[in-house]
Design a protein around this motif. Structure first.
Motif, PDB file in Angstrom:
ATOM      1  N   ASP A  50       0.830  -1.209   0.000  1.00  0.00           N
ATOM      2  CA  ASP A  50       0.000   0.000   0.000  1.00  0.00           C
ATOM      3  C   ASP A  50       0.864   1.259   0.000  1.00  0.00           C
ATOM      4  OD1 ASP A  50      -2.574   1.350   0.160  1.00  0.00           O
ATOM      5  OD2 ASP A  50      -1.974   1.878   2.194  1.00  0.00           O
ATOM      6  N   ILE A  51       1.877   1.287   0.829  1.00  0.00           N
ATOM      7  CA  ILE A  51       2.764   2.452   0.881  1.00  0.00           C
ATOM      8  C   ILE A  51       3.431   2.681  -0.470  1.00  0.00           C
ATOM      9  CG2 ILE A  51       4.967   3.295   1.825  1.00  0.00           C
ATOM     10  CD1 ILE A  51       4.080   1.986   4.504  1.00  0.00           C
ATOM     11  N   ASN A  52       3.934   1.622  -1.073  1.00  0.00           N
ATOM     12  CA  ASN A  52       4.671   1.758  -2.326  1.00  0.00           C
ATOM     13  C   ASN A  52       3.775   1.963  -3.529  1.00  0.00           C
ATOM     14  OD1 ASN A  52       7.751   1.359  -2.069  1.00  0.00           O
ATOM     15  ND2 ASN A  52       6.807   0.074  -0.524  1.00  0.00           N
ATOM     16  N   LYS A  53       2.584   1.434  -3.514  1.00  0.00           N
ATOM     17  CA  LYS A  53       1.666   1.569  -4.652  1.00  0.00           C
ATOM     18  C   LYS A  53       0.895   2.883  -4.580  1.00  0.00           C
ATOM     19  CE  LYS A  53      -1.071   0.098  -8.029  1.00  0.00           C
ATOM     20  NZ  LYS A  53      -0.653  -0.075  -9.367  1.00  0.00           N
ATOM     21  N   ASN A  54       0.345   3.181  -3.418  1.00  0.00           N
ATOM     22  CA  ASN A  54      -0.589   4.294  -3.311  1.00  0.00           C
ATOM     23  C   ASN A  54       0.018   5.585  -2.781  1.00  0.00           C
ATOM     24  OD1 ASN A  54      -2.781   2.753  -4.253  1.00  0.00           O
ATOM     25  ND2 ASN A  54      -2.948   1.800  -2.248  1.00  0.00           N
ATOM     26  N   ILE A  55       1.163   5.515  -2.170  1.00  0.00           N
ATOM     27  CA  ILE A  55       1.741   6.733  -1.603  1.00  0.00           C
ATOM     28  C   ILE A  55       3.008   7.129  -2.345  1.00  0.00           C
ATOM     29  CG2 ILE A  55       2.708   7.783   0.472  1.00  0.00           C
ATOM     30  CD1 ILE A  55       0.765   5.982   2.071  1.00  0.00           C
ATOM     31  N   MET A  56       4.016   6.272  -2.340  1.00  0.00           N
ATOM     32  CA  MET A  56       5.297   6.643  -2.965  1.00  0.00           C
ATOM     33  C   MET A  56       5.161   6.878  -4.463  1.00  0.00           C
ATOM     34  SD  MET A  56       8.104   4.356  -0.895  1.00  0.00           S
ATOM     35  CE  MET A  56       9.410   4.790  -2.009  1.00  0.00           C
ATOM     36  N   ASP A  57       4.532   5.935  -5.183  1.00  0.00           N
ATOM     37  CA  ASP A  57       4.432   6.064  -6.636  1.00  0.00           C
ATOM     38  C   ASP A  57       3.573   7.241  -7.070  1.00  0.00           C
ATOM     39  OD1 ASP A  57       6.097   3.974  -7.091  1.00  0.00           O
ATOM     40  OD2 ASP A  57       4.613   2.659  -7.981  1.00  0.00           O
ATOM     41  N   ASN A  58       2.646   7.622  -6.247  1.00  0.00           N
ATOM     42  CA  ASN A  58       1.728   8.695  -6.623  1.00  0.00           C
ATOM     43  C   ASN A  58       1.974   9.978  -5.841  1.00  0.00           C
ATOM     44  OD1 ASN A  58       0.123   7.149  -8.508  1.00  0.00           O
ATOM     45  ND2 ASN A  58      -0.513   5.989  -6.731  1.00  0.00           N
ATOM     46  N   GLY A  59       3.106  10.055  -5.195  1.00  0.00           N
ATOM     47  CA  GLY A  59       3.431  11.273  -4.452  1.00  0.00           C
ATOM     48  C   GLY A  59       2.459  11.560  -3.324  1.00  0.00           C
ATOM     49  N   GLY A  60       1.763  10.550  -2.850  1.00  0.00           N
ATOM     50  CA  GLY A  60       0.812  10.735  -1.761  1.00  0.00           C
ATOM     51  C   GLY A  60      -0.531  11.271  -2.214  1.00  0.00           C
ATOM     52  N   ALA A  61      -0.750  11.419  -3.510  1.00  0.00           N
ATOM     53  CA  ALA A  61      -2.002  11.978  -4.018  1.00  0.00           C
ATOM     54  C   ALA A  61      -3.242  11.226  -3.518  1.00  0.00           C
ATOM     55  CB  ALA A  61      -1.984  12.032  -5.544  1.00  0.00           C
ATOM     56  N   PRO A  62      -3.254   9.899  -3.481  1.00  0.00           N
ATOM     57  CA  PRO A  62      -4.453   9.214  -2.980  1.00  0.00           C
ATOM     58  C   PRO A  62      -4.804   9.587  -1.540  1.00  0.00           C
ATOM     59  CG  PRO A  62      -3.106   7.673  -4.186  1.00  0.00           C
ATOM     60  CD  PRO A  62      -2.295   8.935  -4.019  1.00  0.00           C
ATOM     61  N   VAL A  63      -3.793   9.777  -0.708  1.00  0.00           N
ATOM     62  CA  VAL A  63      -4.041  10.157   0.676  1.00  0.00           C
ATOM     63  C   VAL A  63      -4.616  11.571   0.727  1.00  0.00           C
ATOM     64  CG1 VAL A  63      -2.977  10.577   2.924  1.00  0.00           C
ATOM     65  CG2 VAL A  63      -2.240   8.626   1.528  1.00  0.00           C
ATOM     66  N   LEU A  64      -4.075  12.469  -0.077  1.00  0.00           N
ATOM     67  CA  LEU A  64      -4.589  13.838  -0.116  1.00  0.00           C
ATOM     68  C   LEU A  64      -6.030  13.866  -0.618  1.00  0.00           C
ATOM     69  CD1 LEU A  64      -1.446  15.691  -1.492  1.00  0.00           C
ATOM     70  CD2 LEU A  64      -2.277  15.639   0.864  1.00  0.00           C
ATOM     71  N   LYS A  65      -6.356  13.021  -1.586  1.00  0.00           N
ATOM     72  CA  LYS A  65      -7.725  12.942  -2.083  1.00  0.00           C
ATOM     73  C   LYS A  65      -8.672  12.443  -1.014  1.00  0.00           C
ATOM     74  CE  LYS A  65      -6.539  12.379  -6.938  1.00  0.00           C
ATOM     75  NZ  LYS A  65      -6.536  11.487  -8.100  1.00  0.00           N
ATOM     76  N   GLN A  66      -8.228  11.507  -0.205  1.00  0.00           N
ATOM     77  CA  GLN A  66      -9.058  11.023   0.899  1.00  0.00           C
ATOM     78  C   GLN A  66      -9.314  12.136   1.902  1.00  0.00           C
ATOM     79  OE1 GLN A  66      -6.788   7.658   2.283  1.00  0.00           O
ATOM     80  NE2 GLN A  66      -8.123   6.217   1.237  1.00  0.00           N
ATOM     81  N   ILE A  67      -8.287  12.945   2.175  1.00  0.00           N
ATOM     82  CA  ILE A  67      -8.455  14.087   3.096  1.00  0.00           C
ATOM     83  C   ILE A  67      -9.483  15.047   2.539  1.00  0.00           C
ATOM     84  CG2 ILE A  67      -7.314  16.121   4.061  1.00  0.00           C
ATOM     85  CD1 ILE A  67      -4.729  14.384   4.199  1.00  0.00           C
ATOM     86  N   LEU A  68      -9.388  15.351   1.232  1.00  0.00           N
ATOM     87  CA  LEU A  68     -10.344  16.264   0.607  1.00  0.00           C
ATOM     88  C   LEU A  68     -11.762  15.738   0.720  1.00  0.00           C
ATOM     89  CD1 LEU A  68      -8.425  17.400  -2.586  1.00  0.00           C
ATOM     90  CD2 LEU A  68      -8.967  18.766  -0.562  1.00  0.00           C
ATOM     91  N   GLN A  69     -11.935  14.426   0.529  1.00  0.00           N
ATOM     92  CA  GLN A  69     -13.281  13.845   0.623  1.00  0.00           C
ATOM     93  C   GLN A  69     -13.839  13.969   2.032  1.00  0.00           C
ATOM     94  OE1 GLN A  69     -12.785   9.865  -0.853  1.00  0.00           O
ATOM     95  NE2 GLN A  69     -13.012  10.490  -2.989  1.00  0.00           N
TER      96      GLN A  69
END
Length: 71
Positions: A50-69
């Motif tokens: 999860d860290i390597n697929k959703n955070i590192m590769d995407n610059g943390g964008a998925p986590v930021l999108k979750q915060i926005l939601q």
């Protein structure tokens, strides 16, 4: 099987040290070991993935999108 898993982990650690990242094929390969060494190791494999697929590769964008939601 255990030796192959250990070799994969050591290879990934080396990739992180030299390239500051993980090859996508190495990241995907680690999932092949889920279910072989117990629930605790499975949880750590999923955490690593999860860290390597959703955070590192995407610059943390998925986590930021979750915060926005949530806002």
């Amino acid at each position: 099987m255990k030796t192959q898993f250990i070799n994969l982990i050591n290879d990934i650690i080396e990739q992180i040290g030299w390239k500051n990242g993980v090859k996508p094929e190495s990241r995907e390969s680690i999932l092949n070991y889920v279910g072989l060494f117990g629930e605790e190791i499975d949880a750590l494999i999923y955490k690593f993935y999860d860290i390597n697929k959703n955070i590192m590769d995407n610059g943390g964008a998925p986590v930021l999108k979750q915060i926005l939601q949530l806002l």
